[in-house]
Design a protein around this motif. Structure first.
Motif, PDB file in Angstrom:
ATOM      1  N   PRO A 121     -18.411  24.794   6.538  1.00  0.00           N
ATOM      2  CA  PRO A 121     -19.269  25.550   7.471  1.00  0.00           C
ATOM      3  C   PRO A 121     -20.222  26.478   6.720  1.00  0.00           C
ATOM      4  CG  PRO A 121     -16.971  25.603   8.164  1.00  0.00           C
ATOM      5  CD  PRO A 121     -16.977  25.005   6.802  1.00  0.00           C
ATOM      6  N   ARG A 122     -21.448  26.588   7.227  1.00  0.00           N
ATOM      7  CA  ARG A 122     -22.465  27.432   6.610  1.00  0.00           C
ATOM      8  C   ARG A 122     -22.483  28.821   7.269  1.00  0.00           C
ATOM      9  NH1 ARG A 122     -22.284  23.235   4.063  1.00  0.00           N
ATOM     10  NH2 ARG A 122     -24.050  22.160   3.093  1.00  0.00           N
ATOM     11  N   LEU A 123     -23.101  29.752   6.586  1.00  0.00           N
ATOM     12  CA  LEU A 123     -23.221  31.109   7.130  1.00  0.00           C
ATOM     13  C   LEU A 123     -24.150  31.141   8.334  1.00  0.00           C
ATOM     14  CD1 LEU A 123     -23.425  33.210   3.838  1.00  0.00           C
ATOM     15  CD2 LEU A 123     -21.446  32.818   5.296  1.00  0.00           C
ATOM     16  N   GLY A 124     -25.181  30.327   8.325  1.00  0.00           N
ATOM     17  CA  GLY A 124     -26.045  30.212   9.493  1.00  0.00           C
ATOM     18  C   GLY A 124     -27.297  31.057   9.420  1.00  0.00           C
ATOM     19  N   PRO A 125     -28.182  30.900  10.397  1.00  0.00           N
ATOM     20  CA  PRO A 125     -29.489  31.588  10.406  1.00  0.00           C
ATOM     21  C   PRO A 125     -29.398  33.111  10.387  1.00  0.00           C
ATOM     22  CG  PRO A 125     -29.406  29.841  12.052  1.00  0.00           C
ATOM     23  CD  PRO A 125     -28.015  30.010  11.542  1.00  0.00           C
ATOM     24  N   ALA A 126     -28.296  33.666  10.854  1.00  0.00           N
ATOM     25  CA  ALA A 126     -28.170  35.120  10.888  1.00  0.00           C
ATOM     26  C   ALA A 126     -28.255  35.746   9.500  1.00  0.00           C
ATOM     27  CB  ALA A 126     -26.850  35.514  11.554  1.00  0.00           C
ATOM     28  N   PHE A 127     -27.998  34.982   8.464  1.00  0.00           N
ATOM     29  CA  PHE A 127     -28.029  35.487   7.091  1.00  0.00           C
ATOM     30  C   PHE A 127     -29.341  35.168   6.386  1.00  0.00           C
ATOM     31  CE2 PHE A 127     -23.596  35.480   8.167  1.00  0.00           C
ATOM     32  CZ  PHE A 127     -23.053  36.545   7.472  1.00  0.00           C
ATOM     33  N   GLY A 128     -30.332  34.707   7.125  1.00  0.00           N
ATOM     34  CA  GLY A 128     -31.650  34.468   6.559  1.00  0.00           C
ATOM     35  C   GLY A 128     -31.632  33.381   5.502  1.00  0.00           C
ATOM     36  N   PRO A 129     -32.257  33.632   4.344  1.00  0.00           N
ATOM     37  CA  PRO A 129     -32.298  32.609   3.286  1.00  0.00           C
ATOM     38  C   PRO A 129     -30.937  32.274   2.700  1.00  0.00           C
ATOM     39  CG  PRO A 129     -33.136  34.699   2.467  1.00  0.00           C
ATOM     40  CD  PRO A 129     -32.967  34.856   3.949  1.00  0.00           C
ATOM     41  N   TYR A 130     -29.950  33.128   2.960  1.00  0.00           N
ATOM     42  CA  TYR A 130     -28.602  32.884   2.438  1.00  0.00           C
ATOM     43  C   TYR A 130     -27.738  32.107   3.439  1.00  0.00           C
ATOM     44  CZ  TYR A 130     -30.272  36.575  -0.612  1.00  0.00           C
ATOM     45  OH  TYR A 130     -31.031  37.313  -1.473  1.00  0.00           O
ATOM     46  N   GLY A 131     -28.315  31.737   4.560  1.00  0.00           N
ATOM     47  CA  GLY A 131     -27.565  31.005   5.570  1.00  0.00           C
ATOM     48  C   GLY A 131     -27.157  29.616   5.146  1.00  0.00           C
ATOM     49  N   VAL A 132     -27.786  29.086   4.083  1.00  0.00           N
ATOM     50  CA  VAL A 132     -27.430  27.746   3.602  1.00  0.00           C
ATOM     51  C   VAL A 132     -26.129  27.762   2.811  1.00  0.00           C
ATOM     52  CG1 VAL A 132     -29.831  26.991   3.549  1.00  0.00           C
ATOM     53  CG2 VAL A 132     -28.844  28.074   1.521  1.00  0.00           C
ATOM     54  N   LEU A 133     -25.642  28.936   2.471  1.00  0.00           N
ATOM     55  CA  LEU A 133     -24.407  29.044   1.698  1.00  0.00           C
ATOM     56  C   LEU A 133     -23.198  28.860   2.607  1.00  0.00           C
ATOM     57  CD1 LEU A 133     -25.373  32.147  -0.465  1.00  0.00           C
ATOM     58  CD2 LEU A 133     -25.405  29.747  -1.179  1.00  0.00           C
ATOM     59  N   SER A 134     -22.090  28.461   2.014  1.00  0.00           N
ATOM     60  CA  SER A 134     -20.879  28.232   2.800  1.00  0.00           C
ATOM     61  C   SER A 134     -20.142  29.543   3.053  1.00  0.00           C
ATOM     62  CB  SER A 134     -19.953  27.250   2.073  1.00  0.00           C
ATOM     63  OG  SER A 134     -19.212  27.913   1.066  1.00  0.00           O
ATOM     64  N   VAL A 135     -19.191  29.495   3.958  1.00  0.00           N
ATOM     65  CA  VAL A 135     -18.424  30.699   4.308  1.00  0.00           C
ATOM     66  C   VAL A 135     -17.588  31.195   3.134  1.00  0.00           C
ATOM     67  CG1 VAL A 135     -18.336  30.173   6.770  1.00  0.00           C
ATOM     68  CG2 VAL A 135     -16.583  29.244   5.255  1.00  0.00           C
ATOM     69  N   PHE A 136     -17.246  30.302   2.204  1.00  0.00           N
ATOM     70  CA  PHE A 136     -16.445  30.719   1.057  1.00  0.00           C
ATOM     71  C   PHE A 136     -17.230  31.629   0.123  1.00  0.00           C
ATOM     72  CE2 PHE A 136     -13.706  26.871   1.903  1.00  0.00           C
ATOM     73  CZ  PHE A 136     -12.589  27.615   2.248  1.00  0.00           C
ATOM     74  N   LEU A 138     -19.211  34.015   1.215  1.00  0.00           N
ATOM     75  CA  LEU A 138     -19.035  35.328   1.844  1.00  0.00           C
ATOM     76  C   LEU A 138     -17.637  35.880   1.579  1.00  0.00           C
ATOM     77  CD1 LEU A 138     -20.271  37.515   3.702  1.00  0.00           C
ATOM     78  CD2 LEU A 138     -19.338  36.231   5.649  1.00  0.00           C
ATOM     79  N   LEU A 139     -16.644  34.998   1.541  1.00  0.00           N
ATOM     80  CA  LEU A 139     -15.263  35.434   1.339  1.00  0.00           C
ATOM     81  C   LEU A 139     -14.955  35.757  -0.116  1.00  0.00           C
ATOM     82  CD1 LEU A 139     -13.356  32.899   3.633  1.00  0.00           C
ATOM     83  CD2 LEU A 139     -13.813  35.307   4.100  1.00  0.00           C
TER      84      LEU A 139
END
Length: 297
Positions: A121-136, A138-139
């Motif tokens: 799963p991706r972080l999503g549009p809410a994180f702007g240019p970093y939304g392409v990164l996976s949830v891991f 962020l963790l």
């Protein structure tokens, strides 16, 4: 600038997860050279698991189980069969590299790269240019902090350090060093599975033979460079990721004016440099003495 940061996080996150596995193993007194094998096992199991089950959580569970089993195998060989931990770790790496190639050949009838229909799963549009990164991604900082708390601020961490540095004393106060090392390697197996999953399914959604390309050994070098401290080792791993990102950026900027192979070798040259600096600052005699004590207890 955002593109560079995204590239650093993409390459650094799986490396940091595997580095944390090396840190906890080092605290238990095990020089974990099997990180490469566990990492590629986690990468292969995640992609193949997604293709066969269609479920990311189930694929991650399969990867974690396989990596924990590999960690238990390493513990058994080192602890019960009294094998040299460095040689046993290299054997686990060979098993992981060869085993994943055999598994792909057996399942798909080919050694070509395996593509998954989707990834983590991706972080999503809410994180702007970093939304392409996976949830891991962020963790990852929370995992590093949790590892610091576990190793430096808990009774388990104290017992683990005692088991790795002074196993005779640990046994004298009722702590079983063998059990502590088993727990440390099992936790490391989970982290290696996550690191492999992030590498293969975080952005690429693909598994290819030898795709770890020595990242497990880079993680081991980061452990040494960072003094087996969670924060220091994570920063060392991030340094290697930054050097790798600089190499990729240099290929785009300089093109053919700089040898392509030299730019690709930058992360590995940085790894060698980091190990050399660590050796100069700390020396290898103390580490060797600790390992010898581990083998003799």
């Amino acid at each position: 600038m955002n593109e560079v940061i995204v590239a650093i996080l993409r390459s650094g996150t799986p490396l940091i997860y595997v580095t944390m596995a090396g840190v906890i193993a080092q605290r238990a007194g095990v020089w974990h050279l099997g990180l490469e094998g566990l990492m590629i096992t986690g990468a292969c199991a995640t992609i193949v698991g997604i293709m066969l089950t269609g479920s990311v959580p189930l694929a991650l569970l399969i990867a974690i189980i396989l990596c924990v089993l590999g960690s238990i195998l390493l513990w058994f060989v080192v602890e019960k069969l009294r094998a040299n931990p460095i040689i046993a770790g290299l054997g686990l790496t060979g098993l992981g590299i060869g085993g994943t190639a055999l598994a792909v050949q057996s399942i798909f009838g080919s050694q070509a790269a395996v593509n998954a229909p989707f990834g983590l799963p991706r972080l999503g549009p809410a994180f702007g240019p970093y939304g392409v990164l996976s949830v891991f991604v962020l963790l990852m900082p929370f995992v590093v902090f949790a590892m610091w708390v576990l190793l430096r601020r808990t009774r388990f961490g104290l017992q683990l350090a005692a088991s790795g540095e002074h196993p005779f004393a640990a046994r004298g106060v009722g702590v079983d060093p063998a059990r502590m090392r088993l727990a440390a390697l099992a936790i490391g197996g989970v982290l290696c599975a996550i690191g492999g999953a992030e590498l293969a399914a975080g952005s690429l959604q693909i598994f290819a033979q030898n795709m770890t390309a020595g990242r497990g050994f880079m993680a081991f070098a980061a452990v040494i460079f960072g003094g087996a401290h969670p924060f220091g080792a994570a920063l060392a791993a991030l340094f290697f990721a930054v050097v790798g990102a600089i190499g990729i950026r240099a290929q785009l900027v300089f093109g053919d004016r700089v040898p392509h192979d030299l730019l690709l070798a930058l992360p590995y040259l940085a790894t060698v440099f980091g190990v050399w600096v660590s050796g100069k600052l700390r020396g290898g005699a103390k580490a060797a003495a600790v390992n010898a004590e581990l083998r003799d207890y």
